[in-house]
Write an enzyme that holds these catalytic residues in place. Structure first.
Site, PDB file in Angstrom:
ATOM      1  N   ILE A 156      20.010   6.749   0.438  1.00 55.14           N
ATOM      2  CA  ILE A 156      19.035   7.291  -0.514  1.00 55.14           C
ATOM      3  C   ILE A 156      17.596   7.030  -0.100  1.00 55.14           C
ATOM      4  O   ILE A 156      16.669   7.492  -0.764  1.00 55.14           O
ATOM      5  CB  ILE A 156      19.271   6.737  -1.933  1.00 55.14           C
ATOM      6  CG1 ILE A 156      19.238   5.201  -1.933  1.00 55.14           C
ATOM      7  CG2 ILE A 156      20.586   7.237  -2.497  1.00 55.14           C
ATOM      8  CD1 ILE A 156      19.411   4.585  -3.312  1.00 55.14           C
ATOM      9  N   GLY A 157      17.382   6.312   0.991  1.00 57.66           N
ATOM     10  CA  GLY A 157      16.016   6.068   1.431  1.00 57.66           C
ATOM     11  C   GLY A 157      15.967   5.287   2.725  1.00 57.66           C
ATOM     12  O   GLY A 157      16.876   4.494   3.020  1.00 57.66           O
ATOM     13  N   GLY A 171      13.084   3.007   4.985  1.00 55.23           N
ATOM     14  CA  GLY A 171      11.750   2.416   5.010  1.00 55.23           C
ATOM     15  C   GLY A 171      11.413   1.838   6.360  1.00 55.23           C
ATOM     16  O   GLY A 171      12.121   2.056   7.357  1.00 55.23           O
ATOM     17  N   GLY A 183      14.215  -1.063   6.972  1.00 58.05           N
ATOM     18  CA  GLY A 183      15.629  -0.916   6.681  1.00 58.05           C
ATOM     19  C   GLY A 183      15.935   0.350   5.913  1.00 58.05           C
ATOM     20  O   GLY A 183      15.069   1.196   5.687  1.00 58.05           O
ATOM     21  N   VAL A 231      18.215   2.126   2.499  1.00 55.76           N
ATOM     22  CA  VAL A 231      18.710   1.843   1.155  1.00 55.76           C
ATOM     23  C   VAL A 231      19.893   2.767   0.865  1.00 55.76           C
ATOM     24  O   VAL A 231      19.811   3.979   1.077  1.00 55.76           O
ATOM     25  CB  VAL A 231      17.615   2.045   0.095  1.00 55.76           C
ATOM     26  CG1 VAL A 231      18.142   1.702  -1.294  1.00 55.76           C
ATOM     27  CG2 VAL A 231      16.393   1.182   0.420  1.00 55.76           C
ATOM     28  N   LYS A 239      19.545  -2.546  -0.095  1.00 54.74           N
ATOM     29  CA  LYS A 239      18.549  -2.424   0.975  1.00 54.74           C
ATOM     30  C   LYS A 239      19.019  -3.255   2.164  1.00 54.74           C
ATOM     31  O   LYS A 239      19.019  -4.479   2.110  1.00 54.74           O
ATOM     32  CB  LYS A 239      17.177  -2.900   0.503  1.00 54.74           C
ATOM     33  CG  LYS A 239      16.098  -2.793   1.576  1.00 54.74           C
ATOM     34  CD  LYS A 239      14.744  -3.241   1.049  1.00 54.74           C
ATOM     35  CE  LYS A 239      13.668  -3.135   2.125  1.00 54.74           C
ATOM     36  NZ  LYS A 239      12.338  -3.563   1.618  1.00 54.74           N
ATOM     37  N   ASP A 265       1.413  -2.954  -0.823  1.00 55.21           N
ATOM     38  CA  ASP A 265       1.983  -1.690  -0.339  1.00 55.21           C
ATOM     39  C   ASP A 265       2.351  -0.790  -1.513  1.00 55.21           C
ATOM     40  O   ASP A 265       3.442  -0.222  -1.560  1.00 55.21           O
ATOM     41  CB  ASP A 265       3.205  -1.948   0.538  1.00 55.21           C
ATOM     42  CG  ASP A 265       3.564  -0.736   1.409  1.00 55.21           C
ATOM     43  OD1 ASP A 265       2.672   0.120   1.614  1.00 55.21           O
ATOM     44  OD2 ASP A 265       4.704  -0.651   1.874  1.00 55.21           O
TER      45      ASP A 265
END
Length: 571
Positions: A342-343, A345, A348, A350, A365, A471
């Site tokens: 789902i993501g 970054g 790493g 997720v 994550k 961030d």
């Protein structure tokens, strides 16, 4: 690494190679049969790729092989019998594939040195081999999430070093009915047993009193969703190390235990929320005429007060100190499947997952520890999450610091799953004019702005130790089912040095540019100190993006023009 393409067939010429490590890449195609020519190979690691096809029969020629790890791929077919005749194998890990067929009944005899056997999340059928008891060094056995049937081997209790036994989500007990669950009695000799999962089978009978004699190190006992009857033995309270007990969906008479205490995180008053907005708002907010919305905002906060009360109580799950293993997270995410991604970054990826017998939706994550700075990021997040708790911060459930099936470090953070994803997905995706299919209403934008401001106010002024996020951006703001915003990702977070000192309260001695382009405060790029003011600047840019539908990195912002200047010119 980020290798693409197939496993090179030319490896067959490396006759002296002892270790082949190609895990965590984007390798495709099949496993070359030529790998069977690597006569000196001891360790073969190919997990977490996209390999397909079957396991070559030629791998049976690797007579020196000790570790075989090819899990989390798309490998199908049966396991070649030639491979299961290599007596030197210590770790055999093929989880999260599409393998089928049965496990040879003599497996424990042909692999006498076996210590870890991971065949979970596949399509295997047939009985559990009785011969496993002959592999006396076994410490880990995981047959979960398959279609194994028949009765449970009573002689597994002779494996005194066994500390992980997972057989859940099969069809065990569907024939060869168990009598009074004497299998549990047979495991009382496994003095090192820590994990025992038999959930989601057809196991029937009465729980024996000997359950109290299971290992004093047992932390997880899962017997839910079977056909177990009678009452729970009183001696179960002797399992003092137990942190997770699942016996749901049986026909049991439960113990009359007092209810667990649940801490409640009370919602702040509306006036405190307003003060949070006022204290965090900087002059940059004037650029979007934010003051025009104060009266509307007051009404919105009042209307949301009642709806938020029902979400203010922290669940018992969140108050527990959950302990999860690499194997459990592997199963929860279906082998860290790309379908569950789902993501991605900086440090790493997720994954969405379903955890444990309670089927809890989670977001995992997984740190890419080959990325420079990943270890530091993990430590920073762990340190931050230990000291913060707020309704507008993502709720962390636990962390996992372990090793994977091929002996490498594995670090992950487990969070409550946010069904509506990140704020980034609800805003323009990039500078080419593309917009998401769903749009936020004005009220939703104001609510999100309020939630983020409340989170920052807590981090800067009301936590145990003031924290700078460093961030703040749309991708780090997650939305729950009711579109409430939660700030996450503390991989760059910094603690303020001394909350009592005026200078230290507003800045740290960490210099250098930290954060994301477009959102980071300009002074960071000029060697300025990290400070709470940097978070406020990022928050201002976030507001501008939310209310102008322009990203700070839009292609139109060139030659000195920025989102800030753009708004300033049209105010």
């Amino acid at each position: 690494m980020n290798l693409l393409g197939g496993v090179p067939d030319k490896f067959h010429s490396l006759s002296r190679i002892a270790l082949l490590q190609l895990s965590v890449n984007n390798l495709t195609g099949s496993i070359p049969s030529s790998l069977g020519n690597l006569s000196s190979l001891v360790y073969l690691y190919l997990p977490r790729n996209s390999l397909e096809g079957s396991i070559p029969n030629e791998l049976g020629r690797l007579v020196s092989l000790k570790h075989l790890s090819i899990g989390q791929n798309k490998i199908s077919g049966i396991i070649p019998h030639s491979l299961l005749n290599i007596s030197s194998i210590v770790i055999f890990a093929v989880p999260a594939n599409q393998l089928d067929g049965s496990i040879p009944p003599n497996l424990g005899l042909t692999l006498p040195n076996l210590e870890q056997l991971w065949v979970d999340v596949n399509l295997f059928t047939g009985p559990i081999p009785v011969s496993l008891a002959n592999a006396s060094r076994l410490t880990h056995i995981d047959f979960s999430y398959n279609n194994f049937s028949g009765s449970l081997p009573m002689n597994l209790g002779s494996l005194q070093g066994l500390n992980h036994l997972s057989l859940q989500r099969n069809q065990l007990g569907s024939w060869g009915k168990l009598n009074d669950l004497i299998f549990l009695t047979s495991l009382t000799n496994c003095s090192r047993l820590q994990v025992l999962s038999l959930a989601n089978n057809y196991i029937s009978g009465v729980l024996p009193d000997s359950i109290a004699n299971l290992s004093s190190q047992l932390t997880l006992l899962a017997l839910g969703r079977n056909q177990i009857s009678s009452s729970i033995p009183l001696g179960i309270e002797n399992l003092v190390a137990l942190t997770s007990l699942g016996m749901d969906e049986n026909s049991l008479t439960e113990l009359q235990l007092p209810p667990c205490s649940v801490q409640v995180y009370r919602k702040s008053s509306r006036s405190h929320s307003l003060r949070a907005i006022i204290s965090i708002t900087s002059p940059i907010l004037c650029l979007i005429l934010f003051s025009c919305f104060f009266s509307l905002f007051y009404w919105i906060r009042k209307s949301r007060k009642e709806s938020r009360k029902e979400h203010s109580t922290t669940s018992s799950l969140e108050d527990q100190c959950l302990k999860v293993s690499y194997a459990e997270l592997l199963r929860a995410t279906n082998g860290f499947s790309l379908d569950n991604l789902i993501g991605v970054g900086s440090y790493g990826s997720v994954y969405k997952g379903i955890l444990g017998i309670n089927q809890i939706a989670i977001a995992v994550k997984v740190l890419n520890l080959q990325q420079r700075g990943a270890y530091k990021s993990f430590d920073a997040e762990c340190q931050a999450w230990r000291n913060i708790r707020h309704r507008n911060l993502v709720k962390i459930l636990t962390s996992c610091s372990s090793i994977d099936f091929h002996g490498n470090d594995f670090k992950a953070l487990v969070f409550e799953y946010m069904p509506n994803g990140s704020l980034e997905k609800w805003l323009p995706q990039n500078g080419n004019g593309q917009h998401p299919l769903r749009n936020l209403s004005l009220i939703q934008r104001l609510n999100i702005a309020s939630d983020v401001a409340s989170a920052l106010d807590y981090l800067h002024h009301h936590g145990q130790i003031p924290i700078i996020h460093r961030d703040l951006k749309p991708s780090n703001i997650l939305l729950d089912v009711d579109m409430n915003a939660h700030v996450g990702d503390f991989g760059l977070a910094k603690f303020l040095l001394d909350a009592t000192d005026h200078c230290s309260k507003n800045q740290t001695n960490s210099t250098g540019m930290k954060g994301s382009i477009g959102y980071v405060a300009p002074e960071y790029g000029m060697g300025g100190h990290a400070s709470t003011h940097g978070d406020v600047y990022s928050y201002g840019i976030l507001l501008l993006e939310m209310f102008t539908a322009k990203m700070p990195t839009d292609k139109m912002f060139i030659d000195g023009l920025s989102l800030y200047q753009f708004v300033k010119m049209i105010k």
